[in-house]
Design a protein around this motif. Structure first.
Motif, PDB file in Angstrom:
ATOM      1  N   ASP A   9       8.524  31.853  14.654  1.00 13.37           N
ATOM      2  CA  ASP A   9       9.088  31.104  13.527  1.00 13.37           C
ATOM      3  C   ASP A   9       9.261  29.620  13.847  1.00 13.37           C
ATOM      4  OD1 ASP A   9      11.095  32.197  15.316  1.00 13.37           O
ATOM      5  OD2 ASP A   9      12.595  31.350  13.954  1.00 13.37           O
ATOM      6  N   LEU A  10       9.427  29.270  15.125  1.00 17.02           N
ATOM      7  CA  LEU A  10       9.511  27.856  15.506  1.00 17.02           C
ATOM      8  C   LEU A  10       8.254  27.109  15.071  1.00 17.02           C
ATOM      9  CD1 LEU A  10      10.832  28.199  19.177  1.00 17.02           C
ATOM     10  CD2 LEU A  10      12.126  27.370  17.197  1.00 17.02           C
ATOM     11  N   PHE A  11       7.128  27.780  15.207  1.00 14.88           N
ATOM     12  CA  PHE A  11       5.834  27.169  14.911  1.00 14.88           C
ATOM     13  C   PHE A  11       5.463  27.324  13.437  1.00 14.88           C
ATOM     14  CE2 PHE A  11       6.093  28.567  19.279  1.00 14.88           C
ATOM     15  CZ  PHE A  11       5.846  27.374  19.944  1.00 14.88           C
ATOM     16  N   GLN A  12       5.744  28.504  12.885  1.00 10.93           N
ATOM     17  CA  GLN A  12       5.413  28.753  11.480  1.00 10.93           C
ATOM     18  C   GLN A  12       6.223  27.858  10.545  1.00 10.93           C
ATOM     19  OE1 GLN A  12       6.132  32.972  11.298  1.00 10.93           O
ATOM     20  NE2 GLN A  12       3.993  33.457  11.751  1.00 10.93           N
ATOM     21  N   ASN A  13       7.448  27.537  10.941  1.00 13.44           N
ATOM     22  CA  ASN A  13       8.313  26.688  10.114  1.00 13.44           C
ATOM     23  C   ASN A  13       8.280  25.227  10.544  1.00 13.44           C
ATOM     24  OD1 ASN A  13       9.252  28.831   8.450  1.00 13.44           O
ATOM     25  ND2 ASN A  13      10.553  29.492  10.142  1.00 13.44           N
ATOM     26  N   ASP A  14       7.384  24.905  11.465  1.00 15.54           N
ATOM     27  CA  ASP A  14       7.177  23.528  11.919  1.00 15.54           C
ATOM     28  C   ASP A  14       8.486  22.866  12.361  1.00 15.54           C
ATOM     29  OD1 ASP A  14       5.449  21.486  12.579  1.00 15.54           O
ATOM     30  OD2 ASP A  14       5.680  20.486  10.650  1.00 15.54           O
ATOM     31  N   LEU A  15       9.254  23.588  13.195  1.00 12.02           N
ATOM     32  CA  LEU A  15      10.519  23.046  13.677  1.00 12.02           C
ATOM     33  C   LEU A  15      10.277  21.928  14.688  1.00 12.02           C
ATOM     34  CD1 LEU A  15      12.727  26.238  13.915  1.00 12.02           C
ATOM     35  CD2 LEU A  15      12.535  24.594  12.064  1.00 12.02           C
ATOM     36  N   SER A  16      11.323  21.237  15.049  1.00 14.72           N
ATOM     37  CA  SER A  16      11.211  20.026  15.874  1.00 14.72           C
ATOM     38  C   SER A  16      10.679  20.319  17.280  1.00 14.72           C
ATOM     39  CB  SER A  16      12.568  19.331  15.983  1.00 14.72           C
ATOM     40  OG  SER A  16      13.407  20.042  16.864  1.00 14.72           O
ATOM     41  N   GLU A  17      10.052  19.301  17.826  1.00 12.79           N
ATOM     42  CA  GLU A  17       9.523  19.380  19.182  1.00 12.79           C
ATOM     43  C   GLU A  17      10.638  19.703  20.172  1.00 12.79           C
ATOM     44  OE1 GLU A  17       6.390  16.456  20.242  1.00 12.79           O
ATOM     45  OE2 GLU A  17       7.911  15.782  21.674  1.00 12.79           O
ATOM     46  N   ARG A  18      11.778  19.091  20.009  1.00 12.92           N
ATOM     47  CA  ARG A  18      12.895  19.313  20.921  1.00 12.92           C
ATOM     48  C   ARG A  18      13.351  20.774  20.901  1.00 12.92           C
ATOM     49  NH1 ARG A  18      17.515  14.940  21.508  1.00 12.92           N
ATOM     50  NH2 ARG A  18      15.663  13.850  22.168  1.00 12.92           N
ATOM     51  N   TRP A  45       0.592  24.312  19.937  1.00 13.65           N
ATOM     52  CA  TRP A  45      -0.118  24.475  18.676  1.00 13.65           C
ATOM     53  C   TRP A  45       0.591  25.530  17.844  1.00 13.65           C
ATOM     54  CZ3 TRP A  45      -4.115  21.552  16.880  1.00 13.65           C
ATOM     55  CH2 TRP A  45      -4.612  20.618  17.779  1.00 13.65           C
ATOM     56  N   LYS A  46       0.191  25.653  16.611  1.00 12.82           N
ATOM     57  CA  LYS A  46       0.812  26.628  15.718  1.00 12.82           C
ATOM     58  C   LYS A  46       0.571  28.056  16.202  1.00 12.82           C
ATOM     59  CE  LYS A  46       1.815  26.988  10.855  1.00 12.82           C
ATOM     60  NZ  LYS A  46       1.583  26.417   9.551  1.00 12.82           N
ATOM     61  N   GLU A  47      -0.599  28.307  16.773  1.00 14.95           N
ATOM     62  CA  GLU A  47      -0.935  29.617  17.317  1.00 14.95           C
ATOM     63  C   GLU A  47      -0.990  29.504  18.837  1.00 14.95           C
ATOM     64  OE1 GLU A  47      -3.087  28.007  15.197  1.00 14.95           O
ATOM     65  OE2 GLU A  47      -2.292  28.909  13.373  1.00 14.95           O
ATOM     66  N   LYS A  48      -0.632  30.569  19.523  1.00  8.07           N
ATOM     67  CA  LYS A  48      -0.537  30.491  20.978  1.00  8.07           C
ATOM     68  C   LYS A  48      -1.873  30.293  21.677  1.00  8.07           C
ATOM     69  CE  LYS A  48      -0.223  35.461  21.973  1.00  8.07           C
ATOM     70  NZ  LYS A  48       0.642  36.458  22.596  1.00  8.07           N
ATOM     71  N   TYR A  49      -2.967  30.673  21.047  1.00  8.50           N
ATOM     72  CA  TYR A  49      -4.256  30.513  21.717  1.00  8.50           C
ATOM     73  C   TYR A  49      -4.715  29.060  21.802  1.00  8.50           C
ATOM     74  CZ  TYR A  49      -5.989  30.499  16.916  1.00  8.50           C
ATOM     75  OH  TYR A  49      -6.179  30.223  15.596  1.00  8.50           O
ATOM     76  N   GLY A  50      -4.002  28.150  21.175  1.00 11.12           N
ATOM     77  CA  GLY A  50      -4.410  26.752  21.222  1.00 11.12           C
ATOM     78  C   GLY A  50      -3.635  25.880  22.196  1.00 11.12           C
ATOM     79  N   VAL A  51      -2.680  26.455  22.936  1.00  8.97           N
ATOM     80  CA  VAL A  51      -1.848  25.672  23.849  1.00  8.97           C
ATOM     81  C   VAL A  51      -2.722  25.026  24.921  1.00  8.97           C
ATOM     82  CG1 VAL A  51       0.007  25.752  25.551  1.00  8.97           C
ATOM     83  CG2 VAL A  51       0.182  27.102  23.458  1.00  8.97           C
ATOM     84  N   LYS A  52      -2.529  23.732  25.115  1.00  7.74           N
ATOM     85  CA  LYS A  52      -3.310  23.005  26.112  1.00  7.74           C
ATOM     86  C   LYS A  52      -2.381  22.513  27.216  1.00  7.74           C
ATOM     87  CE  LYS A  52      -6.388  19.156  26.895  1.00  7.74           C
ATOM     88  NZ  LYS A  52      -6.896  17.894  26.423  1.00  7.74           N
ATOM     89  N   ILE A  53      -2.836  22.638  28.453  1.00  8.14           N
ATOM     90  CA  ILE A  53      -2.079  22.130  29.595  1.00  8.14           C
ATOM     91  C   ILE A  53      -2.987  21.202  30.395  1.00  8.14           C
ATOM     92  CG2 ILE A  53      -0.984  22.677  31.794  1.00  8.14           C
ATOM     93  CD1 ILE A  53      -0.030  25.245  30.665  1.00  8.14           C
TER      94      ILE A  53
END
Length: 181
Positions: free
Chosen positions: A34-43, A157-165
Motif C-alpha cells: 500500500d505504500l507504493f500503490q498509494n504513492d506515499l512519501s519517500e520518507r 518502484w511501484k512494483e518490487k521487480y523494478g527496484v534498482k541498487i
C-alpha cells in the motif's frame, strides 16, 4: 575535510548484507504494498525499509538515520544539527543527512562505527537531473572523504521487480543492478 577510517566490510560480509537487503525489500513489498500503490512519501517508505532491514540484521549491526550523528560539537556541547558537509561542483557547500546507516554500535560516531549507508529515492524523484547528480556526488564524497566502505543508492518502484541498487565503493560505482525479487 579529514578522512575517517572505517572498519572494512569483507566481500563475503557484503554478500551476506546484500541478501539481507533483498529479504528486507521482499518483506517491504509483500507486506506493505500500500505504500507504493498509494504513492506515499519517500520518507515513509525509507522508514519502513529501515525497520525491516533492522529485523534482518539485529544481531550484527544497528540501523540508524543520520539525525543524531549530524550534530556539531562545540565546547563539549552539541549545538546544532547540520548534516555532513559536502562540496557540490555547481551548487557549493551543502549539508546532507544520510537516509540510513548501518553501524556496529548504537552510539553514533563512537570509534567510527558507521559502515554502510543508503540514499533512497522513489521512482518519481529520479527524473530530476539535478537531484540525481547531487546524489551521485554525495555518494562519491561519502565513500572517499568520509570513509564509508559501501554506499547503496536504492530506487524504489511501484512494483518490487523494478527496484534498482547501485553500490558505490571508494567513490566509484562498484555494482549496478536491478533486483528481481
Amino acid at each position: 575535510m579529514v578522512a575517517i577510517s572505517k572498519t572494512a566490510v569483507p566481500e563475503p560480509e557484503l554478500t551476506k548484507y546484500m541478501n539481507r537487503i533483498k529479504n528486507s525489500l521482499n518483506i517491504l513489498y509483500d507486506k506493505e504494498i500500500d505504500l507504493f500503490q498509494n504513492d506515499l512519501s519517500e520518507r515513509a517508505i525509507v522508514f519502513r525499509f529501515a525497520y525491516h532491514l533492522q529485523k534482518q540484521i539485529e544481531n550484527d549491526y544497528f540501523v540508524d538515520c543520520d539525525y543524531n550523528s549530524s550534530y556539531v560539537l562545540e565546547n563539549w556541547h552539541y549545538i546544532a544539527r547540520k548534516g555532513k558537509n559536502i562540496e557540490n561542483p555547481d551548487w557549493g557547500l551543502t549539508w546532507r543527512f544520510i537516509d540510513i546507516i548501518l553501524r556496529s554500535s548504537r552510539v553514533p560516531n563512537h570509534n567510527n562505527t558507521d559502515i554502510i549507508c543508503f540514499e533512497c529515492k522513489k521512482r518519481n524523484n529520479i527524473y530530476r537531473e539535478e537531484g540525481m547528480e547531487k546524489d551521485k556526488n554525495n555518494l562519491k564524497i561519502l565513500t572517499t572523504i568520509y570513509g564509508y566502505q559501501y554506499w547503496f543508492h536504492l530506487i524504489f518502484w511501484k512494483e518490487k521487480y523494478g527496484v534498482k541498487i547501485t553500490v558505490y565503493k571508494y567513490g566509484k560505482i562498484y555494482r549496478d543492478f536491478y533486483l528481481f525479487l
